[in-house]
Design a protein around this motif. Sequence first.
Motif, short mmCIF file in Angstrom:
data_model
loop_
_atom_site.label_atom_id
_atom_site.label_comp_id
_atom_site.label_asym_id
_atom_site.label_seq_id
_atom_site.Cartn_x
_atom_site.Cartn_y
_atom_site.Cartn_z
N SER A 14 2.51 15.98 0.00
CA SER A 14 1.48 15.05 0.42
C SER A 14 2.07 13.68 0.71
N SER A 18 1.77 11.84 4.57
CA SER A 18 0.87 10.71 4.72
C SER A 18 1.35 9.79 5.84
N THR A 19 0.40 9.12 6.46
CA THR A 19 0.70 8.23 7.58
C THR A 19 0.32 6.80 7.23
N ASP A 22 -3.38 6.12 6.49
CA ASP A 22 -3.91 6.97 5.42
C ASP A 22 -4.87 6.14 4.55
#
Length: 120
Positions: A14, A18-19, A22
Motif C-alpha cells: 500500500s 500510494s500517490t 492520496d
Amino acid sequence: MFARFSFILPLVLSACMSTADDPLYRQIDWSKSEEYKACKAKEDRSLAEYKVAKSAYDKAQSKYDYDAEMKKFEHEVAEFEAGERKLMPLRPSIIGQAGLPPMIPAVGQCFRPPEGWGQE
C-alpha cells in the motif's frame, strides 16, 4: 514468522501504491496547515469553556436537595387538600434549580480536511 510477514506485506504494498493525491497525504497536509491549527484552537477553546460550565453546573446540582423539596411539596399538597391553600403546588423538578447540563461541544471536526480544501 508468517504472521509478521502477512502484516508487513500489505503495508509495504500500500505504501508503494500510494500517490501524491492520496487521502492520507491530503490529511497529513491538512494537519500541518494554519487552517487546521486555527480549527484545533477553536475546538480546544470550546472544550475548555464546556469544562468550566460543566463544573459550575455540577456544583449547582450538588446543592440541590430533591428529597427536601419533595417533603415541602407533600406538606403543601396536604395544606391544599385541607383547604388552607387556594392553589395547588407544583411538583419539584428532578432536574433541579441548575437546569439542563451544558451542551457537549462537537470535538473531532478538525480531524479530516473540509470539502474543497486544497494545499496551495
